[in-house]
Design an enzyme around this catalytic site. Sequence first.
Site, PDB file in Angstrom:
ATOM      1  N   CYS A  50      40.139 -26.398 -41.690  1.00 39.84           N
ATOM      2  CA  CYS A  50      40.150 -27.435 -40.649  1.00 39.84           C
ATOM      3  C   CYS A  50      41.267 -28.451 -40.808  1.00 39.84           C
ATOM      4  O   CYS A  50      41.626 -29.118 -39.848  1.00 39.84           O
ATOM      5  CB  CYS A  50      38.812 -28.165 -40.637  1.00 39.84           C
ATOM      6  SG  CYS A  50      38.614 -29.308 -42.018  1.00 39.84           S
ATOM      7  N   CYS A 152      37.598 -33.221 -30.564  1.00 37.92           N
ATOM      8  CA  CYS A 152      37.386 -34.233 -29.518  1.00 37.92           C
ATOM      9  C   CYS A 152      38.482 -34.283 -28.468  1.00 37.92           C
ATOM     10  O   CYS A 152      38.200 -34.368 -27.281  1.00 37.92           O
ATOM     11  CB  CYS A 152      37.314 -35.622 -30.136  1.00 37.92           C
ATOM     12  SG  CYS A 152      36.026 -35.862 -31.340  1.00 37.92           S
ATOM     13  N   VAL A 260      47.019 -19.580 -58.224  1.00 38.52           N
ATOM     14  CA  VAL A 260      48.219 -20.246 -57.714  1.00 38.52           C
ATOM     15  C   VAL A 260      47.765 -21.184 -56.589  1.00 38.52           C
ATOM     16  O   VAL A 260      47.638 -22.375 -56.772  1.00 38.52           O
ATOM     17  CB  VAL A 260      49.287 -19.236 -57.252  1.00 38.52           C
ATOM     18  CG1 VAL A 260      50.534 -19.985 -56.766  1.00 38.52           C
ATOM     19  CG2 VAL A 260      49.670 -18.308 -58.404  1.00 38.52           C
ATOM     20  N   ALA A 348      50.095 -17.941 -52.536  1.00 39.29           N
ATOM     21  CA  ALA A 348      51.232 -17.158 -53.028  1.00 39.29           C
ATOM     22  C   ALA A 348      51.103 -15.709 -52.590  1.00 39.29           C
ATOM     23  O   ALA A 348      50.023 -15.212 -52.251  1.00 39.29           O
ATOM     24  CB  ALA A 348      51.279 -17.234 -54.543  1.00 39.29           C
ATOM     25  N   ASP A 361      46.998  -9.707 -44.437  1.00 39.89           N
ATOM     26  CA  ASP A 361      48.037  -9.528 -43.420  1.00 39.89           C
ATOM     27  C   ASP A 361      49.299  -8.906 -43.975  1.00 39.89           C
ATOM     28  O   ASP A 361      50.032  -8.216 -43.259  1.00 39.89           O
ATOM     29  CB  ASP A 361      48.400 -10.893 -42.814  1.00 39.89           C
ATOM     30  CG  ASP A 361      47.403 -11.307 -41.759  1.00 39.89           C
ATOM     31  OD1 ASP A 361      46.723 -10.426 -41.211  1.00 39.89           O
ATOM     32  OD2 ASP A 361      47.296 -12.519 -41.490  1.00 39.89           O
ATOM     33  N   PHE A 910      24.150 -29.776 -21.518  1.00 37.84           N
ATOM     34  CA  PHE A 910      22.697 -29.626 -21.562  1.00 37.84           C
ATOM     35  C   PHE A 910      22.176 -28.537 -20.617  1.00 37.84           C
ATOM     36  O   PHE A 910      21.395 -28.794 -19.712  1.00 37.84           O
ATOM     37  CB  PHE A 910      22.084 -30.991 -21.201  1.00 37.84           C
ATOM     38  CG  PHE A 910      20.769 -31.276 -21.853  1.00 37.84           C
ATOM     39  CD1 PHE A 910      20.691 -31.602 -23.193  1.00 37.84           C
ATOM     40  CD2 PHE A 910      19.580 -31.237 -21.126  1.00 37.84           C
ATOM     41  CE1 PHE A 910      19.470 -31.895 -23.793  1.00 37.84           C
ATOM     42  CE2 PHE A 910      18.350 -31.526 -21.712  1.00 37.84           C
ATOM     43  CZ  PHE A 910      18.305 -31.854 -23.054  1.00 37.84           C
ATOM     44  N   GLU A1256      30.378 -35.282 -19.796  1.00 39.68           N
ATOM     45  CA  GLU A1256      30.092 -33.856 -19.737  1.00 39.68           C
ATOM     46  C   GLU A1256      30.809 -33.073 -18.633  1.00 39.68           C
ATOM     47  O   GLU A1256      31.236 -31.937 -18.865  1.00 39.68           O
ATOM     48  CB  GLU A1256      28.575 -33.652 -19.601  1.00 39.68           C
ATOM     49  CG  GLU A1256      27.852 -34.059 -20.861  1.00 39.68           C
ATOM     50  CD  GLU A1256      26.367 -34.224 -20.649  1.00 39.68           C
ATOM     51  OE1 GLU A1256      25.985 -35.032 -19.795  1.00 39.68           O
ATOM     52  OE2 GLU A1256      25.594 -33.536 -21.327  1.00 39.68           O
TER      53      GLU A1256
HETATM   54  C1  LIG Z   1      41.846 -20.953 -44.478  1.00 40.32           C
HETATM   55  C2  LIG Z   1      42.403 -19.669 -44.993  1.00 40.32           C
HETATM   56  C3  LIG Z   1      43.131 -18.878 -44.140  1.00 40.32           C
HETATM   57  C4  LIG Z   1      43.634 -17.664 -44.599  1.00 40.32           C
HETATM   58  N1  LIG Z   1      44.334 -16.910 -43.723  1.00 40.32           N
HETATM   59  C5  LIG Z   1      44.804 -15.720 -44.120  1.00 40.32           C
HETATM   60  C6  LIG Z   1      45.516 -14.908 -43.214  1.00 40.32           C
HETATM   61  O1  LIG Z   1      45.747 -15.269 -42.061  1.00 40.32           O
HETATM   62  N2  LIG Z   1      45.939 -13.696 -43.663  1.00 40.32           N
HETATM   63  C7  LIG Z   1      45.691 -13.277 -44.928  1.00 40.32           C
HETATM   64  O2  LIG Z   1      46.114 -12.178 -45.276  1.00 40.32           O
HETATM   65  N3  LIG Z   1      45.053 -14.050 -45.808  1.00 40.32           N
HETATM   66  C8  LIG Z   1      44.593 -15.256 -45.436  1.00 40.32           C
HETATM   67  N4  LIG Z   1      43.922 -16.029 -46.333  1.00 40.32           N
HETATM   68  C9  LIG Z   1      43.714 -15.557 -47.693  1.00 40.32           C
HETATM   69  C10 LIG Z   1      44.638 -16.175 -48.757  1.00 40.32           C
HETATM   70  O3  LIG Z   1      45.196 -17.360 -48.336  1.00 40.32           O
HETATM   71  C11 LIG Z   1      45.773 -15.275 -49.173  1.00 40.32           C
HETATM   72  O4  LIG Z   1      45.282 -14.067 -49.633  1.00 40.32           O
HETATM   73  C12 LIG Z   1      46.695 -15.908 -50.216  1.00 40.32           C
HETATM   74  O5  LIG Z   1      47.890 -15.236 -50.217  1.00 40.32           O
HETATM   75  C13 LIG Z   1      46.106 -15.930 -51.612  1.00 40.32           C
HETATM   76  O6  LIG Z   1      47.000 -16.568 -52.477  1.00 40.32           O
HETATM   77  P1  LIG Z   1      46.573 -17.668 -53.546  1.00 40.32           P
HETATM   78  O7  LIG Z   1      47.780 -18.015 -54.294  1.00 40.32           O
HETATM   79  O8  LIG Z   1      45.876 -18.777 -52.912  1.00 40.32           O
HETATM   80  O9  LIG Z   1      45.544 -16.819 -54.399  1.00 40.32           O
HETATM   81  P2  LIG Z   1      44.532 -17.286 -55.525  1.00 40.32           P
HETATM   82  O10 LIG Z   1      43.234 -17.688 -54.886  1.00 40.32           O
HETATM   83  O11 LIG Z   1      45.169 -18.279 -56.401  1.00 40.32           O
HETATM   84  O12 LIG Z   1      44.332 -15.893 -56.245  1.00 40.32           O
HETATM   85  C14 LIG Z   1      43.797 -14.807 -55.551  1.00 40.32           C
HETATM   86  C15 LIG Z   1      43.575 -13.585 -56.433  1.00 40.32           C
HETATM   87  O13 LIG Z   1      44.799 -13.006 -56.790  1.00 40.32           O
HETATM   88  C16 LIG Z   1      44.878 -12.788 -58.188  1.00 40.32           C
HETATM   89  N5  LIG Z   1      46.262 -13.039 -58.575  1.00 40.32           N
HETATM   90  C17 LIG Z   1      47.050 -14.050 -58.183  1.00 40.32           C
HETATM   91  N6  LIG Z   1      48.275 -13.922 -58.710  1.00 40.32           N
HETATM   92  C18 LIG Z   1      48.252 -12.818 -59.455  1.00 40.32           C
HETATM   93  C19 LIG Z   1      49.210 -12.151 -60.269  1.00 40.32           C
HETATM   94  N7  LIG Z   1      50.428 -12.638 -60.400  1.00 40.32           N
HETATM   95  N8  LIG Z   1      48.837 -11.017 -60.902  1.00 40.32           N
HETATM   96  C20 LIG Z   1      47.585 -10.534 -60.804  1.00 40.32           C
HETATM   97  N9  LIG Z   1      46.640 -11.118 -60.056  1.00 40.32           N
HETATM   98  C21 LIG Z   1      46.972 -12.244 -59.384  1.00 40.32           C
HETATM   99  C22 LIG Z   1      43.917 -13.800 -58.783  1.00 40.32           C
HETATM  100  O14 LIG Z   1      43.425 -13.395 -60.022  1.00 40.32           O
HETATM  101  C23 LIG Z   1      42.837 -13.856 -57.720  1.00 40.32           C
HETATM  102  O15 LIG Z   1      41.906 -12.826 -57.923  1.00 40.32           O
HETATM  103  C24 LIG Z   1      43.411 -17.256 -45.920  1.00 40.32           C
HETATM  104  C25 LIG Z   1      42.684 -18.074 -46.789  1.00 40.32           C
HETATM  105  C26 LIG Z   1      42.181 -19.265 -46.330  1.00 40.32           C
HETATM  106  C27 LIG Z   1      41.410 -20.121 -47.268  1.00 40.32           C
HETATM  107  S1  FES Z   2      37.741 -34.372 -34.335  1.00 40.91           S
HETATM  108 FE1  FES Z   2      39.649 -35.135 -33.710  1.00 40.91          FE
HETATM  109  S2  FES Z   2      39.170 -37.065 -32.977  1.00 40.91           S
HETATM  110 FE2  FES Z   2      37.216 -36.191 -33.400  1.00 40.91          FE
HETATM  111  S1  FES Z   3      37.946 -29.744 -45.607  1.00 37.57           S
HETATM  112 FE1  FES Z   3      38.462 -28.298 -44.085  1.00 37.57          FE
HETATM  113  S2  FES Z   3      40.381 -27.639 -44.783  1.00 37.57           S
HETATM  114 FE2  FES Z   3      39.691 -28.855 -46.379  1.00 37.57          FE
END
Ligand SMILES: Cc1cc2nc3c(=O)[nH]c(=O)nc-3n(C[C@H](O)[C@H](O)[C@H](O)COP(=O)(O)OP(=O)(O)OC[C@H]3O[C@@H](n4cnc5c(N)ncnc54)[C@H](O)[C@@H]3O)c2cc1C
Ligand code: FES
Ligand code: FES
Length: 1325
Positions: A50, A152, A260, A348, A361, A910, A1256
């Site tokens: 969000c 909103c 990461v 990452a 993706d 409503f 509304e």
């Molecule tokens: C709100 C939100 C939206 C998202 N949207 C998408 C999207 O549109 N498309 C999509 O594909 N994904 C999406 N994701 C998933 C995520 O963001 C991705 O997969 C992201 O690339 C993970 O990277 P990180 O660094 O945060 O991983 P982390 O959470 O830090 O690690 C993820 C996993 O990878 C392993 N890992 C990390 N680095 C290494 C390494 N070097 N060697 C071995 N293992 C490793 C870790 O052990 C862990 O299991 C979304 C996630 C959120 C929360």
């Molecule tokens: S959620 Fe954006 S102003 Fe209420």
């Molecule tokens: S509280 Fe929704 S993105 Fe962090």
Amino acid sequence: MEENIKGLVFYVNGEKVVDPEPDPACSLLRYLRKKLQLTGTKLVCGEGGCGACTVMISKYNLTDDKIYHYSVNACLMPVCSAHGLAVTTTEGIGSLKTRLHPVQEQIAKSHGSQCGFCTPGMVMSMYALLRNNPQPTMKEIEKNLEGNLCRCTGYRPILEGYRAFSKDECGMGKDCCKNQKQPVQNGVSVVLQEHDDSNYTPIYDSSQEPIFPPELKVNHEKYHKEYLVYEKDGIKWYRPVTLPEILDLKYQFPQAKIIVGNTEVGIETTFKNMKYPILINASDIPELTEIQNTETGIKFGASVTLSKIEDTLQHAVDTQPEEKTKAFVAVLAILKWFAGKQIRNAAAIGGNIMTASPISDLNPVFQACGVILNVQSKDRIDRKVPMDINFFTGYRKTVVEDNEILESLVIPFSNQNEYIQSYKQSIRKDDDIAIVNSGMRVVFKDQSGIIEDLYLAYGGMAPTTVMAKQTMEQLKGKKWNEEIVKIACEYLEKDLPLSHDAPGGTVEYRQTLTTSFFFKFYLSVAQQLAQRDIGDLKAIPETDLSAIKNPDYNVSQGSQIFEDSKTELGKPLPHSSALQPASGEAVYIDDMPALTGELSLVPVYSKKPHAKILNVDVAEALTVPGVKGYIDHRDVKGNNTYPVAEQDEHLFAIDEVITEGDVIGCIVAESHSIARKARNMVQVGYEDLPAVISIEDAIKANSYLAKPNTRTCGDVDKAFPSCENTLEDEVYVGAQEHFYLEPQSSIVVPKENRELDVYCSTQSPHLTQTNVCDITGLPAHRVRVIVKRLGGAFGGKESHCGRFAGLAATAALKYNRPVRVVLDRDDDMVMTGTRHPFLFKFKVGFSNDGKIQCLDISSYSNCGNTGDLSLAVVDAAVLRLTSAYKIPNLRMTVHACKTNISSNTAFRGFGFPQSLMVIESAIEAVSHHLVMDPLKVRQLNCYREGDRTHLNQIIYDCHIQDCLDGCLKQSDYQTRLGQIDQYNRENRWRKRGIAIVPLMYGVSFEFKFMNQAGALVNVYTDGTVLLAHGGTEMGQGIHVKMIQIASETLGVPCSIIHIIETGTNTVPNTIATAASTGSDLNGMAVKNACEKINKRLEPFKCEPGTTWKDWVIKAHFERVSLSASGFHKVEGLGYKKETDDEVIYKYYSFGAGCSEVEIDCLTGDHTVLRTDIVMDLGKSLNPAVDIGQIEGGFVQGYGLYMLEQYKVSQSGNLLTKGPGTYKIPSVGNIPKVFNVTLLKDKPNPKAVYSSKAIGEPPLLLAISVFFATKAAIMAARNDHGLEGYFRLDSPATPDVIRMACQDQFAKQFPVKKENGLKSWFVKHL
Ligand SMILES: Cc1cc2nc3c(=O)[nH]c(=O)nc-3n(C[C@H](O)[C@H](O)[C@H](O)COP(=O)(O)OP(=O)(O)OC[C@H]3O[C@@H](n4cnc5c(N)ncnc54)[C@H](O)[C@@H]3O)c2cc1C
Ligand code: FES
Ligand code: FES
């Protein structure tokens, strides 16, 4: 390696934070809010979905001696990873106490902040953008805000406000606000000024920004080159800084998680209850963070963030030959739709690959491109692992072993004879996970057009990313021509089968996407081959090329037209505390500092929709340090039931649970995180009982809350036989989650002498007070409910709040300590109900010229497990049903289905947004049958002045036609109809549709007693005025309107009038702020109170030259009371014998909305190209607030009809528990052109200062988008020989649109029913 546990050091808003014992399980957000008391940054979802928790991180990079600034979601960033970094929150950039930052000021003054809960996040996203790019384009601003949700405003004012920082020319040309000293009045208004704007500087000067803490730069080595270990509560956080160190750790702890971005692991630990005792932060290892150009491509270390990859690839695409960078273009195309900016800044590439999610993706593109990974372990250096067909070995598993790490990968250069594309389809285009995605690469033999190699990788079709093996093999050696599409369709079905109950659901749609994507790939490559004269392809018809058109629409623009006012009443003033949220100074319930001895409460609720409770074991939970205790029904001092409407609700389940989310007990602990942790340890034994989930189930089980209720007008049975035409059909409207950003929150404080103070985020202080009294057994005069502001409500905080305040009150009385309950997003979504889903079965009778003569409707509504407000909602659906149309003979029977889902409740509109769907569907059915423009049928059947509604109420001051005419003119409907026809003839795979819909909305509560309000006006001897009224401020701007009314009535400036809060001690027995009546009712009460004051001051006004302050002082010395209460009740409701008029509504609000939509027939994607709205609001009290309601309401309605899919499993468990799965509109969804006009010269004699209600009605106008979409689908169907009417249900999500288009690809996958297997979620709840 020596384990030397060291402290965590980072900076927040320029101040150094040193924590010798940081908690690896603590997020940066929790640290900021709970430890540092920086509550400006908000918690909404905790899952990165969000943006309310956005903060800016600044990091010094030694290599290029630069400081990098980027936005992140503080809810997912572990505080431990902040070591050596500088964090900036909204409190750090400006304050009302000193000076606001232009980014804060701009959002507030452009009306981009309503409830304000999203505002700090918006501010910080924009701020981080400006720190990197002081003059962004509007496109960059829009892209940057994709990860920030607002429920909103409808986003338009936020974009418009931030346009002031953009280098783009405004669409308004010289009329742009930037060139105006005063806002443009009586015309287009873009940025509207506040009362006193002497301090207002919307100019951004980057040199004024706080400097990066020098210590972090000077001691860079110390902060980023030291091996660190933190440990707390059984979790160890390692921060290695060399490759051997991390390999050594992975050798020691093969099961350890590498962190990461924490955007995967954070979700697993918070929501999936996963426990990882060893965490290894890999953000500071040079090999893992490097980017290098190599001979074969660009090498990225596994810890390189997605944003850096985007920048690097974009640079390569801009500077290198096109033929070399085709893979880069494909990766960039998919990254464009990958999460929001904050996630891409943190996440990452390694995390994405190694999570091996089936809907990753990047993996399909990497697999198609043949990316080679460099994998390392302590005893096996530089293992090269191709991401080929064997790479994924199972759900979230790869060939990489547990003791190995991914070090880097190379995204390869392409060559002249290869072509690469990526595809992704999700419910919401921006910031949403894929339903299906794909990477495709074809390599041709030299210049022959013969396929040498083909790689087709898909996500969302199996437990792993998969390659379509047979299809690839079959097509090898073939020529690239239409023939291959047929073969691909045949073999893709074999390669990518899905059973009817496959996780994720919508199986036919997903299968259709696989062939639709291939068709797009075929056309795209064919076009490029043809351009290069390769092969013997026939020229592709222009109309077919529409399949690969990828329009890049402009950022939304629009106009807001309203009448000027000479006094402060009627001026577009920002709402009364618009500035506080921007700077983080607005205090919501969970921002209140903890009181001495305060406890937190987390409910223990049922995981079953219907079951006997066999046992509840809390023993283990009670051993968690910090847990105070457990409460259940035995602790209730008053009643375990409390009334909401006619029927009682229970507080705690005793022997039986009747829905998922039914409260069994509560854990009470020293902090929320302790309580949540302990709650997860409570064991409940169940014995399943039969559950009724859907409307269909309820009909079968004869399960209803009450007997069916029928309302009639005329005589349907008599009228039908004489109709020239009759048609029958069904239409379904799904549930809608309120998705207020601030969750249900209360703090209950026990005071002396059996008094309770209840701070609650409620629309209904009086009902909350009544409920708390019922539950605690205390009398009302000892229970004070106080409401400062709500972070959104939309009906969801009308009847549910007493329940949560009641739980907290029970605990507060038991432990005699203050108790806070603030629901987590997932708990909130499970425990509270939604907008009621409705199924309508209708039969319509009409003449050959399109006049509707009769309509017979049976409606079934899924009310959930208890009464709540359901009977009122289903009744309101009938009462308002006819909207703007006269239906002489009408019968509607409502069935209030009792089911075992959460109890559905009030939601903006409503019941009317649902019943509007049946009346408009009937209109459309008639027009399709008669082959008439739906507009003509609508116009023909509209009410006229003096008509009687189906409730026998006479319509006076009917402005439907004025609104329709205005909207037709403003939208240039007729001209565009022709243009759309032409577009549709020229484009086979993209279609456009337009629809215009009128609206009539009755204003009043249907229960007569509710049409009352109170106010209190206190005038102090310094002349200032303190106002109190019964309405609650939830972003709709009621307080500023009340101030404007008081200002007008008392004749004093708004600046001396103030509202502190709404409280049951100042104005008792208030009615919920709901049904759009807040300003009407409370406004009259305020006026009444002010008139009393005026009367009392009258004797002191005669002396010439005296002022308001003089009169007040004189009155005081004359012992005249300067405090007055006001009251208002709506007169004239009920039956009027003289005219045989049944006055249910005091008056009507009118409007008309016209929308144009473009769809991609192959994917079901859609874009709202333009919306025009004309609303009759009488004489607007505050046009900025009213237009804010129109735009915000419209976008919320758009979510209802087009986007928001509430999914419940066949076993009755909610599947959509947060923004990751439940998609409300984001900034990219709003109409590309959005024009709003308030009808001029139509004062309303029946409401305060000639105004009209607004909350509304505009939501309903979003139905124009639904019917425009239906028109576009109709055009697509016509191309494929399908003429005539078809059923379309709401929400018209991409799967619904795509499958309705029914071309050859969709027909390949008819809806299947497989041996009693049920789909993954209930299609029609
Ligand atoms: C709100 C939100 C939206 C998202 N949207 C998408 C999207 O549109 N498309 C999509 O594909 N994904 C999406 N994701 C998933 C995520 O963001 C991705 O997969 C992201 O690339 C993970 O990277 P990180 O660094 O945060 O991983 P982390 O959470 O830090 O690690 C993820 C996993 O990878 C392993 N890992 C990390 N680095 C290494 C390494 N070097 N060697 C071995 N293992 C490793 C870790 O052990 C862990 O299991 C979304 C996630 C959120 C929360
Ligand atoms: S959620 Fe954006 S102003 Fe209420
Ligand atoms: S509280 Fe929704 S993105 Fe962090």
